[in-house]
Write a protein that holds these residues in place. Sequence first.
Motif, PDB file in Angstrom:
ATOM      1  N   VAL A  82      -0.196  -4.803  -2.157  1.00  0.00           N
ATOM      2  CA  VAL A  82      -1.367  -4.746  -1.288  1.00  0.00           C
ATOM      3  C   VAL A  82      -1.175  -5.884  -0.272  1.00  0.00           C
ATOM      4  CG1 VAL A  82      -3.880  -4.994  -1.170  1.00  0.00           C
ATOM      5  CG2 VAL A  82      -2.808  -3.872  -3.166  1.00  0.00           C
ATOM      6  N   PRO A  83      -1.298  -5.612   1.029  1.00  0.00           N
ATOM      7  CA  PRO A  83      -1.087  -6.673   2.018  1.00  0.00           C
ATOM      8  C   PRO A  83      -1.867  -7.939   1.666  1.00  0.00           C
ATOM      9  CG  PRO A  83      -1.252  -4.578   3.128  1.00  0.00           C
ATOM     10  CD  PRO A  83      -1.574  -4.315   1.675  1.00  0.00           C
ATOM     11  N   PHE A  84      -1.206  -9.070   1.879  1.00  0.00           N
ATOM     12  CA  PHE A  84      -1.796 -10.348   1.453  1.00  0.00           C
ATOM     13  C   PHE A  84      -1.726 -11.361   2.585  1.00  0.00           C
ATOM     14  CE2 PHE A  84       2.625 -10.014   0.008  1.00  0.00           C
ATOM     15  CZ  PHE A  84       3.198 -11.119   0.630  1.00  0.00           C
TER      16      PHE A  84
ATOM     17  N   VAL B 264      -3.705 -14.458  -1.208  1.00  0.00           N
ATOM     18  CA  VAL B 264      -4.626 -13.480  -1.798  1.00  0.00           C
ATOM     19  C   VAL B 264      -4.485 -12.154  -1.069  1.00  0.00           C
ATOM     20  CG1 VAL B 264      -7.038 -12.902  -2.279  1.00  0.00           C
ATOM     21  CG2 VAL B 264      -6.272 -15.240  -2.537  1.00  0.00           C
ATOM     22  N   ALA B 265      -4.384 -11.095  -1.850  1.00  0.00           N
ATOM     23  CA  ALA B 265      -4.308  -9.752  -1.269  1.00  0.00           C
ATOM     24  C   ALA B 265      -5.631  -9.396  -0.599  1.00  0.00           C
ATOM     25  CB  ALA B 265      -3.991  -8.735  -2.360  1.00  0.00           C
ATOM     26  N   GLU B 266      -5.547  -8.564   0.422  1.00  0.00           N
ATOM     27  CA  GLU B 266      -6.742  -8.022   1.060  1.00  0.00           C
ATOM     28  C   GLU B 266      -7.193  -6.826   0.205  1.00  0.00           C
ATOM     29  OE1 GLU B 266      -8.775  -8.908   3.684  1.00  0.00           O
ATOM     30  OE2 GLU B 266      -9.818  -7.228   2.755  1.00  0.00           O
ATOM     31  N   MET B 267      -8.112  -7.099  -0.717  1.00  0.00           N
ATOM     32  CA  MET B 267      -8.456  -6.092  -1.731  1.00  0.00           C
ATOM     33  C   MET B 267      -9.015  -4.808  -1.112  1.00  0.00           C
ATOM     34  SD  MET B 267      -7.398  -7.594  -4.400  1.00  0.00           S
ATOM     35  CE  MET B 267      -7.032  -9.258  -5.019  1.00  0.00           C
ATOM     36  N   SER B 268      -9.603  -4.917   0.086  1.00  0.00           N
ATOM     37  CA  SER B 268     -10.133  -3.693   0.714  1.00  0.00           C
ATOM     38  C   SER B 268      -9.006  -2.740   1.111  1.00  0.00           C
ATOM     39  CB  SER B 268     -10.966  -4.052   1.951  1.00  0.00           C
ATOM     40  OG  SER B 268     -10.140  -4.620   2.946  1.00  0.00           O
ATOM     41  N   GLN B 269      -7.761  -3.200   1.023  1.00  0.00           N
ATOM     42  CA  GLN B 269      -6.631  -2.313   1.350  1.00  0.00           C
ATOM     43  C   GLN B 269      -5.971  -1.718   0.102  1.00  0.00           C
ATOM     44  OE1 GLN B 269      -3.878  -3.533   4.369  1.00  0.00           O
ATOM     45  NE2 GLN B 269      -5.476  -4.347   5.691  1.00  0.00           N
ATOM     46  N   ILE B 270      -6.624  -1.876  -1.053  1.00  0.00           N
ATOM     47  CA  ILE B 270      -6.033  -1.311  -2.281  1.00  0.00           C
ATOM     48  C   ILE B 270      -5.844   0.204  -2.136  1.00  0.00           C
ATOM     49  CG2 ILE B 270      -6.507  -0.776  -4.708  1.00  0.00           C
ATOM     50  CD1 ILE B 270      -7.585  -3.612  -5.039  1.00  0.00           C
ATOM     51  N   ILE B 271      -6.858   0.897  -1.627  1.00  0.00           N
ATOM     52  CA  ILE B 271      -6.740   2.365  -1.565  1.00  0.00           C
ATOM     53  C   ILE B 271      -5.659   2.804  -0.570  1.00  0.00           C
ATOM     54  CG2 ILE B 271      -7.951   4.486  -0.890  1.00  0.00           C
ATOM     55  CD1 ILE B 271     -10.279   3.576  -2.581  1.00  0.00           C
ATOM     56  N   PRO B 272      -5.656   2.317   0.688  1.00  0.00           N
ATOM     57  CA  PRO B 272      -4.542   2.726   1.557  1.00  0.00           C
ATOM     58  C   PRO B 272      -3.173   2.306   1.034  1.00  0.00           C
ATOM     59  CG  PRO B 272      -6.033   1.174   2.688  1.00  0.00           C
ATOM     60  CD  PRO B 272      -6.699   1.582   1.427  1.00  0.00           C
TER      61      PRO B 272
ATOM     62  N   GLN C 144       5.818   0.995   1.499  1.00  0.00           N
ATOM     63  CA  GLN C 144       5.017  -0.224   1.551  1.00  0.00           C
ATOM     64  C   GLN C 144       4.063  -0.139   2.729  1.00  0.00           C
ATOM     65  OE1 GLN C 144       4.631  -3.227  -0.316  1.00  0.00           O
ATOM     66  NE2 GLN C 144       2.982  -3.392   1.190  1.00  0.00           N
ATOM     67  N   LEU C 145       2.760  -0.302   2.469  1.00  0.00           N
ATOM     68  CA  LEU C 145       1.791  -0.357   3.569  1.00  0.00           C
ATOM     69  C   LEU C 145       2.099  -1.580   4.441  1.00  0.00           C
ATOM     70  CD1 LEU C 145      -0.846   0.857   4.778  1.00  0.00           C
ATOM     71  CD2 LEU C 145      -2.104  -0.774   3.355  1.00  0.00           C
ATOM     72  N   GLN C 146       2.147  -1.386   5.732  1.00  0.00           N
ATOM     73  CA  GLN C 146       2.460  -2.475   6.671  1.00  0.00           C
ATOM     74  C   GLN C 146       1.282  -2.732   7.606  1.00  0.00           C
ATOM     75  OE1 GLN C 146       4.972  -4.341   6.387  1.00  0.00           O
ATOM     76  NE2 GLN C 146       6.415  -3.175   5.140  1.00  0.00           N
ATOM     77  N   PRO C 147       1.109  -3.957   8.117  1.00  0.00           N
ATOM     78  CA  PRO C 147       1.931  -5.118   7.775  1.00  0.00           C
ATOM     79  C   PRO C 147       1.575  -5.651   6.396  1.00  0.00           C
ATOM     80  CG  PRO C 147       0.169  -5.790   9.244  1.00  0.00           C
ATOM     81  CD  PRO C 147       0.047  -4.295   9.101  1.00  0.00           C
ATOM     82  N   VAL C 148       2.590  -6.040   5.639  1.00  0.00           N
ATOM     83  CA  VAL C 148       2.345  -6.577   4.296  1.00  0.00           C
ATOM     84  C   VAL C 148       1.823  -8.011   4.387  1.00  0.00           C
ATOM     85  CG1 VAL C 148       4.733  -7.399   3.957  1.00  0.00           C
ATOM     86  CG2 VAL C 148       3.324  -6.789   1.975  1.00  0.00           C
TER      87      VAL C 148
END
Length: 197
Positions: free
Chosen positions: A153-155, A168-176, A186-190
Amino acid sequence: MTLEGIKTGFAITGSFCTFDIVLKELKNLCEAGADVYPILSYNTARTDTRFIKCDDLKAIVEELAGRPAIGTIVDAEPFGPKKILDLLIVAPCTGNTLAKIASGVTDTPVTMAVKGQLRNERPVLIAVSTNDGLSANAKNLGLLLNTKNVFFVPFRQDNYTKKSNSLVAEMSQIIPAAVSALEYRQLQPVLLAGYCT
Ligand SMILES: Cc1cc2nc3c(=O)[nH]c(=O)nc-3n(C[C@H](O)[C@H](O)[C@H](O)COP(=O)(O)O)c2cc1C
């Protein structure tokens, strides 16, 4: 791709201050139709903190997922041979668990589930949350960024003035990030822009 019916392990480790936001994302995941298998590390299952009581955490995840939380290595072991999960999410992932995964240490329900999932060459998505992400754990992060079937998850640096090694990961990006990981992307930008609080 949607998450409808996707068998998703959701493993929670002891970054207790992120539980509030992570549980919101777990709720969103369930509402998106994912078939969730909750997994608790030994420390999350037994530790009461100022953020949450462990019994309350267990009750919340079981209510959201609609099944009992897995809390032992024995109960997590079948994820390997039975090939149960399409995706395993570790959110939040402590520095402790990150280091164990990177080192092949399997001594908690969460690391057992990760081992089984990687044995099956299926995706593991990590939402890191640790004060030593750019110090003691930087080598483990780097190793896992370069590990097949492991995605992040992007952090970001969450407070670069007061704790410059914290990530810390951007938790709101867990679903994407989960949708991407299911496609082995890998979802970008990581790496997101850091901030200070
Ligand atoms: C209140 C509290 C907050 C914590 N927050 C974090 C955290 O954000 N990140 C982290 O890596 N460890 C944190 N820890 C330490 C972990 O809980 C500890 O390393 C534990 O062994 C993790 O075990 P687990 O990875 O098996 O869950 C915290 C501990 C406490 C008591």
